[in-house]
Motif scaffolding. Structure first.
Motif, PDB file in Angstrom:
ATOM      1  N   ASP A  56      -0.735  -4.754  -6.270  1.00 27.21           N
ATOM      2  CA  ASP A  56      -0.453  -6.176  -6.271  1.00 27.21           C
ATOM      3  C   ASP A  56       0.058  -6.548  -7.655  1.00 27.21           C
ATOM      4  O   ASP A  56      -0.382  -5.970  -8.657  1.00 27.21           O
ATOM      5  CB  ASP A  56      -1.718  -6.965  -5.932  1.00 27.21           C
ATOM      6  CG  ASP A  56      -1.441  -8.419  -5.610  1.00 27.21           C
ATOM      7  OD1 ASP A  56      -0.263  -8.781  -5.435  1.00 27.21           O
ATOM      8  OD2 ASP A  56      -2.403  -9.200  -5.541  1.00 27.21           O
ATOM      9  N   ASP A 113      -3.784   0.568  -3.048  1.00 30.55           N
ATOM     10  CA  ASP A 113      -3.227  -0.771  -2.884  1.00 30.55           C
ATOM     11  C   ASP A 113      -2.613  -1.178  -4.210  1.00 30.55           C
ATOM     12  O   ASP A 113      -3.069  -0.747  -5.278  1.00 30.55           O
ATOM     13  CB  ASP A 113      -4.321  -1.775  -2.519  1.00 30.55           C
ATOM     14  CG  ASP A 113      -4.937  -1.489  -1.165  1.00 30.55           C
ATOM     15  OD1 ASP A 113      -4.188  -1.195  -0.223  1.00 30.55           O
ATOM     16  OD2 ASP A 113      -6.177  -1.565  -1.057  1.00 30.55           O
ATOM     17  N   GLN A 168       0.840  -1.190   0.000  1.00 31.20           N
ATOM     18  CA  GLN A 168       0.000   0.000   0.000  1.00 31.20           C
ATOM     19  C   GLN A 168       0.874   1.238   0.000  1.00 31.20           C
ATOM     20  O   GLN A 168       2.007   1.198   0.475  1.00 31.20           O
ATOM     21  CB  GLN A 168      -0.863   0.062   1.256  1.00 31.20           C
ATOM     22  CG  GLN A 168      -1.893  -1.006   1.387  1.00 31.20           C
ATOM     23  CD  GLN A 168      -2.654  -0.841   2.686  1.00 31.20           C
ATOM     24  OE1 GLN A 168      -2.073  -0.579   3.727  1.00 31.20           O
ATOM     25  NE2 GLN A 168      -3.960  -0.961   2.605  1.00 31.20           N
TER      26      GLN A 168
END
Length: 66
Positions: free
Chosen positions: A36, A34, A24
């Motif tokens: 990923d 966030d 984050q």
């Protein structure tokens, strides 16, 4: 890990996201994001500023790969 960026610099944030791959970060005055798999995840689409920031950072990440 939540990294706070006091200023919005897409290239700097893109390098951070690419290096850590998952986590984050927050940008002062914009909000929290966030990420990923080395990409920023889609934020709340009702907030246009966050949506534009999301697009710009992901474009900067792609330009690092080229």
């Amino acid at each position: 890990m939540l990294r706070k960026f006091p200023n919005y610099h897409p290239q700097q944030i893109a390098r951070f996201v690419k290096a850590l791959f998952k986590g984050q970060f927050a940008i002062a005055g914009v909000g929290e994001f966030d990420f990923d798999n080395g990409k920023v995840l889609l934020p709340d689409v009702r907030d246009q500023q966050k949506l534009m920031t999301f697009k710009e950072i992901n474009q900067a990440i792609e330009s690092l790969s080229a």
